[in-house]
Design an enzyme around this catalytic site. Structure first.
Site, PDB file in Angstrom:
ATOM      1  N   ARG A  78     -28.831  29.734  -4.949  1.00 17.92           N
ATOM      2  CA  ARG A  78     -27.630  30.313  -4.351  1.00 17.92           C
ATOM      3  C   ARG A  78     -26.704  29.218  -3.780  1.00 17.92           C
ATOM      4  O   ARG A  78     -26.451  28.215  -4.455  1.00 17.92           O
ATOM      5  CB  ARG A  78     -28.030  31.376  -3.313  1.00 17.92           C
ATOM      6  CG  ARG A  78     -28.704  32.602  -3.968  1.00 17.92           C
ATOM      7  CD  ARG A  78     -29.316  33.559  -2.984  1.00 17.92           C
ATOM      8  NE  ARG A  78     -28.360  34.165  -2.067  1.00 17.92           N
ATOM      9  CZ  ARG A  78     -27.620  35.232  -2.341  1.00 17.92           C
ATOM     10  NH1 ARG A  78     -27.706  35.826  -3.521  1.00 17.92           N
ATOM     11  NH2 ARG A  78     -26.794  35.727  -1.426  1.00 17.92           N
ATOM     12  N   ASP A  83     -21.793  31.164  10.087  1.00 22.02           N
ATOM     13  CA  ASP A  83     -21.330  32.413   9.491  1.00 22.02           C
ATOM     14  C   ASP A  83     -20.150  32.870  10.328  1.00 22.02           C
ATOM     15  O   ASP A  83     -20.124  32.648  11.552  1.00 22.02           O
ATOM     16  CB  ASP A  83     -22.448  33.467   9.531  1.00 22.02           C
ATOM     17  CG  ASP A  83     -22.195  34.654   8.605  1.00 22.02           C
ATOM     18  OD1 ASP A  83     -21.106  35.267   8.721  1.00 22.02           O
ATOM     19  OD2 ASP A  83     -23.076  34.977   7.793  1.00 22.02           O
ATOM     20  N   TYR A 108     -29.368  38.517  13.890  1.00 22.13           N
ATOM     21  CA  TYR A 108     -28.808  37.512  12.974  1.00 22.13           C
ATOM     22  C   TYR A 108     -27.522  36.928  13.548  1.00 22.13           C
ATOM     23  O   TYR A 108     -27.330  35.700  13.550  1.00 22.13           O
ATOM     24  CB  TYR A 108     -28.538  38.140  11.613  1.00 22.13           C
ATOM     25  CG  TYR A 108     -27.757  37.245  10.669  1.00 22.13           C
ATOM     26  CD1 TYR A 108     -28.392  36.245   9.953  1.00 22.13           C
ATOM     27  CD2 TYR A 108     -26.373  37.395  10.515  1.00 22.13           C
ATOM     28  CE1 TYR A 108     -27.687  35.414   9.092  1.00 22.13           C
ATOM     29  CE2 TYR A 108     -25.662  36.569   9.658  1.00 22.13           C
ATOM     30  CZ  TYR A 108     -26.319  35.579   8.954  1.00 22.13           C
ATOM     31  OH  TYR A 108     -25.611  34.749   8.124  1.00 22.13           O
TER      32      TYR A 108
END
Length: 245
Positions: free
Chosen positions: A15, A141, A154
């Site tokens: 990925r 993120d 998360y």
């Protein structure tokens, strides 16, 4: 001639991690490809890269929740290549933990891969990175800034990684630069994403499309190799999605 920079990429077999490895290798780096379960993919990638430039890639297995394995991983890279110029903390766990059903084991797992391992890897790598005046890039993120629904643990773990980026940038200066890349919609989770939800997400993205793993990989390359006066920064690679999230 200066030796090729050696960069360790965690989760480098698949990925986005694989895209980072390929991009850094194409830029002239020697790549240390970390994996946990993806031995076949890691070995195939290393063979391919070594086929284009002999001795330019090697694989290293480690369970990142194991503290002893982290220092052993760094030692393995140093024993193989003799130096370390860059660390990319890319490996990550991602799954929902809705309030009311989340467990302590899920907390420990998500923080182990997304925050704990990057810190202890950086700590283990710091002497070698200081010697080479190298750099660290963490993959955070956009949800580290604004949480993703049903993913509180998360989101918190990635927020911790964002703070770690700033803390290490201060504490490892001036020898080591530390930055991060915050991807938006690049690859859907392997568990899949309902088409309707994916379309809704893209509608919130000003550039109106998914990004490509190469977009993240180029940001990582720039921060590692070219951004000589940049540290403590988080670069969003999200098509502007943070503006409408």
């Amino acid at each position: 001639m200066n030796p090729s920079p050696v960069v360790l990429v965690t989760g480098g077999a698949r990925r986005i991690g694989q895209a980072i490895v390929r991009h850094l290798h194409a830029a002239g780096c020697t790549t240390a490809i970390h994996y946990r379960h993806s031995a076949d993919e890691a070995d195939a990638l290393a063979r391919e890269l070594n086929g284009t430039r002999a001795g330019s890639a090697a694989t290293f297995a480690a369970a990142l929740e194991n503290d002893e394995a982290l220092s052993a991983l760094v030692s393995g890279v140093l024993n193989t290549f003799g130096r370390l110029d860059g660390l990319v903390n890319n490996a990550s766990s991602f799954y929902p933990t809705p309030v009311g059903t989340a467990t302590a084991a899920q907390w420990d797992d998500l923080f182990a891969t997304n925050a704990r391992a990057p810190f202890f890897l950086a700590q283990a790598a710091a002497p070698a990175l200081k010697a080479s005046r190298g750099a660290i890039v963490n993959i955070v993120d956009i949800y580290a800034e604004r949480p993703l629904a049903q993913h509180p643990i998360y989101s918190m773990a990635k927020a911790a990684l964002g703070m770690l980026t700033q803390a290490l940038a201060r504490d490892l200066a001036p020898e080591v630069r530390v930055n991060a890349v915050a991807p938006g919609a690049i690859l859907w989770p392997e568990s899949g994403k309902p088409e309707e939800a994916a379309d809704a997400l893209i509608l919130k993205t000003p550039l109106a499309r998914k990004g490509d793993p190469a977009d993240v990989a180029e940001a990582v390359r720039w921060l590692l190799l070219d951004a000589r006066y940049t540290t403590g920064q988080i670069i969003r690679v999200d098509g502007g999605r943070i503006l409408g999230i």
